[in-house]
Design a protein around this motif. Structure first.
Motif, PDB file in Angstrom:
ATOM      1  N   ILE A 323       0.858  -1.202   0.000  1.00  0.00           N
ATOM      2  CA  ILE A 323       0.000   0.000   0.000  1.00  0.00           C
ATOM      3  C   ILE A 323       0.890   1.247   0.000  1.00  0.00           C
ATOM      4  O   ILE A 323       1.637   1.498   0.944  1.00  0.00           O
ATOM      5  N   PRO A 324       0.821   2.037  -1.075  1.00  0.00           N
ATOM      6  CA  PRO A 324       1.643   3.251  -1.107  1.00  0.00           C
ATOM      7  C   PRO A 324       1.228   4.208   0.009  1.00  0.00           C
ATOM      8  O   PRO A 324       0.089   4.152   0.491  1.00  0.00           O
ATOM      9  N   MET A 325       2.166   5.054   0.387  1.00  0.00           N
ATOM     10  CA  MET A 325       1.945   5.922   1.556  1.00  0.00           C
ATOM     11  C   MET A 325       0.705   6.806   1.434  1.00  0.00           C
ATOM     12  O   MET A 325       0.000   7.029   2.413  1.00  0.00           O
ATOM     13  N   HIS A 326       0.422   7.316   0.210  1.00  0.00           N
ATOM     14  CA  HIS A 326      -0.692   8.267   0.094  1.00  0.00           C
ATOM     15  C   HIS A 326      -2.041   7.594   0.307  1.00  0.00           C
ATOM     16  O   HIS A 326      -3.047   8.270   0.492  1.00  0.00           O
ATOM     17  N   LEU A 327      -2.062   6.234   0.305  1.00  0.00           N
ATOM     18  CA  LEU A 327      -3.326   5.523   0.535  1.00  0.00           C
ATOM     19  C   LEU A 327      -3.387   4.885   1.933  1.00  0.00           C
ATOM     20  O   LEU A 327      -4.297   4.120   2.229  1.00  0.00           O
ATOM     21  N   GLN A 328      -2.407   5.180   2.776  1.00  0.00           N
ATOM     22  CA  GLN A 328      -2.413   4.635   4.138  1.00  0.00           C
ATOM     23  C   GLN A 328      -3.471   5.368   4.972  1.00  0.00           C
ATOM     24  O   GLN A 328      -3.621   6.585   4.864  1.00  0.00           O
ATOM     25  N   GLU A 329      -4.136   4.588   5.818  1.00  0.00           N
ATOM     26  CA  GLU A 329      -5.221   5.150   6.616  1.00  0.00           C
ATOM     27  C   GLU A 329      -4.765   6.364   7.450  1.00  0.00           C
ATOM     28  O   GLU A 329      -5.479   7.366   7.544  1.00  0.00           O
ATOM     29  N   LYS A 337      -5.798  10.657  -3.076  1.00  0.00           N
ATOM     30  CA  LYS A 337      -6.764   9.610  -3.429  1.00  0.00           C
ATOM     31  C   LYS A 337      -6.127   8.622  -4.412  1.00  0.00           C
ATOM     32  O   LYS A 337      -5.055   8.905  -4.988  1.00  0.00           O
ATOM     33  N   LYS A 338      -6.826   7.509  -4.567  1.00  0.00           N
ATOM     34  CA  LYS A 338      -6.387   6.488  -5.517  1.00  0.00           C
ATOM     35  C   LYS A 338      -6.269   7.123  -6.899  1.00  0.00           C
ATOM     36  O   LYS A 338      -7.152   7.887  -7.302  1.00  0.00           O
ATOM     37  N   GLY A 339      -5.180   6.814  -7.605  1.00  0.00           N
ATOM     38  CA  GLY A 339      -4.992   7.383  -8.937  1.00  0.00           C
ATOM     39  C   GLY A 339      -4.034   8.567  -8.945  1.00  0.00           C
ATOM     40  O   GLY A 339      -3.571   8.988 -10.001  1.00  0.00           O
ATOM     41  N   ASP A 340      -3.716   9.105  -7.752  1.00  0.00           N
ATOM     42  CA  ASP A 340      -2.824  10.276  -7.703  1.00  0.00           C
ATOM     43  C   ASP A 340      -1.391   9.934  -8.135  1.00  0.00           C
ATOM     44  O   ASP A 340      -0.703  10.768  -8.714  1.00  0.00           O
ATOM     45  N   PHE A 341      -0.950   8.719  -7.809  1.00  0.00           N
ATOM     46  CA  PHE A 341       0.421   8.321  -8.144  1.00  0.00           C
ATOM     47  C   PHE A 341       0.390   6.963  -8.840  1.00  0.00           C
ATOM     48  O   PHE A 341       0.659   5.921  -8.228  1.00  0.00           O
ATOM     49  N   PRO A 342       0.042   6.969 -10.136  1.00  0.00           N
ATOM     50  CA  PRO A 342      -0.206   5.710 -10.837  1.00  0.00           C
ATOM     51  C   PRO A 342       0.997   4.767 -10.896  1.00  0.00           C
ATOM     52  O   PRO A 342       0.814   3.556 -10.843  1.00  0.00           O
TER      53      PRO A 342
END
Ligand SMILES: Cc1ncc(COP(=O)(O)O)c(C=O)c1O
Length: 380
Positions: A323-329, A337-342
């Motif tokens: 899980i990439p950092m930007h999607l960690q809780e 959000k999902k899609g920000d760093f494809p």
């Protein structure tokens, strides 16, 4: 056949006498915290990493944290890093009160993309740019990030450069050692690293006398002289047992690194002859000296099924990182959000680390590739 992801017992067998000798001396001396063993290791690591100063600290995480503290981070400030890394990179930023800003990675090396870095900074308002204080490139898996453009951008915007070299001790970029190119270089001696302690430990290197003096004071609660605190530091001390063990291991590190590089070469040959090279992307070596802390392949599809299958046939693998950092809780409030760093998101879904440790036999390497090939031939 069993092929664990990592087998530290094999390595220990080869250095057991040396380790027992040095640890017995420490037990006899009852001198455990900082002191001459730590100083000796600091001198050796500074030399090994081509840096003026090295400071032993309690972990790789604390190496990052103390560097950010020495850079005077606070709640008004931001730090740019990659979303595709171990949690500690982003976690240490948040622990100083500052906020991380993420930029996407290069699809070949999985390291920070200098183009994304430039783009993100260029799109900031003047106010946002004024809050930006540092950049943390991560030398993931043992290969340096593309540092020249990163250093140039950092200079242009007056940013501290903190290299997260936790996985990359001895790696090189255009002749320069990992950690020695920025203001701070942070290393981890977590046991699974190429240079691992028998517990937690880490090191910060810096070429700056001023930053080194500050790091030294921060390591002992900001105390200087003793019990007088101009700064609020922490307990970031390295202990003598870990330092002595790492010193013993450092003498063997280049030999172990060569074995890892040799294993990577063998994997390439085996995969080239496996008939499945169309579904697997091997690590791309872009920089001078990749030290292969991890050998990470990227598969077109069925990564999780492959992992289960390999586990069933005795091959250990790991996903660094699912899980990439930007999607960690815990970072939801950063509003990514999902899609920000494809690129990072794709890597999180398709990469798999294979065993690469120095003591692997040719038969074990061949077995890993044979099993991966068998899986994809059935699934095709
Ligand atoms: C990229 C990266 N950064 C930071 C760390 C943190 O190091 P440590 O586990 O020694 O705190 C690690 C180690 O796991 C790492 O791989």
């Amino acid at each position: 056949m069993k092929v664990p992801l990592l087998d530290l017992k094999e390595q220990y067998k080869s250095i057991k006498e040396e380790i027992l000798k040095v640890t017995e001396k420490i037990f006899d001396s009852q001198y455990f915290i900082l002191g001459p063993r730590v100083e000796a290791l600091e001198k050796d690591i500074a030399g090994y990493c081509s840096s003026k100063h090295a400071l032993g600290v309690s972990s790789g995480t604390d190496a990052l944290l103390i560097s950010l503290m020495a850079a005077d981070m606070d709640a008004q400030q931001t730090v740019i890093t990659t979303p595709y890394t171990f949690f500690a990179t982003a976690g240490s930023i948040v622990r100083t009160g500052a906020s991380p800003i993420f930029v996407d990675i290069d699809p070949d090396t999985y390291n920070m993309s200098p183009e994304s870095l430039e783009r993100v900074i260029a799109s900031m308002t003047d106010k946002e740019r004024a809050s930006l204080k540092a950049v943390i490139p991560v030398h993931l898996y043992g290969q340096c990030a593309d540092m020249d453009p990163i250093l140039k951008i950092a200079k242009k915007y007056n940013l501290f450069v903190i290299e997260d070299a936790a996985q990359a001790i001895g790696a090189e970029y255009r002749g320069r050692r990992a950690g020695s190119m920025g203001d701070f270089g942070c290393f981890s001696f977590f046991p699974s690293k190429n240079l691992g302690a028998f517990g937690d430990g880490g090191m910060v290197i810096t070429g700056s006398d001023e930053l080194y003096d500050k790091l030294r004071v921060l390591r002992v609660h900001g105390s200087h002289p003793k019990y007088y605190h101009k700064l609020a530091g922490g307990n970031f001390r390295l202990d003598a047992i870990q330092a002595a063990i790492v010193s013993v291991k450092l003498k063997h590190l280049d030999k172990w690194t060569e074995s890892r590089q040799e294993n990577a070469r063998k994997y390439r040959e085996l995969f080239a002859n496996s008939g499945i090279d169309d579904v697997i992307k091997l690590p791309v070596e872009k920089e001078d000296r990749h030290i292969y802390n991890q050998f990470v392949i990227c598969v077109k599809d069925k990564r999780d099924d492959l992992r289960l299958f390999l586990n069933e046939v005795g091959v250990g693998t790991e996903i660094y990182y699912p899980i990439p950092m930007h999607l960690q809780e815990c970072f939801l409030d950063l509003n990514y959000k999902k899609g920000d760093f494809p690129v990072a998101e794709h890597a999180a879904l398709h990469t798999l680390a294979l065993p690469i440790y120095p003591e692997l036999s040719d038969d074990q390497l061949a077995y890993v590739v044979e099993k991966i090939a068998a899986f994809y031939k059935i699934k095709k």
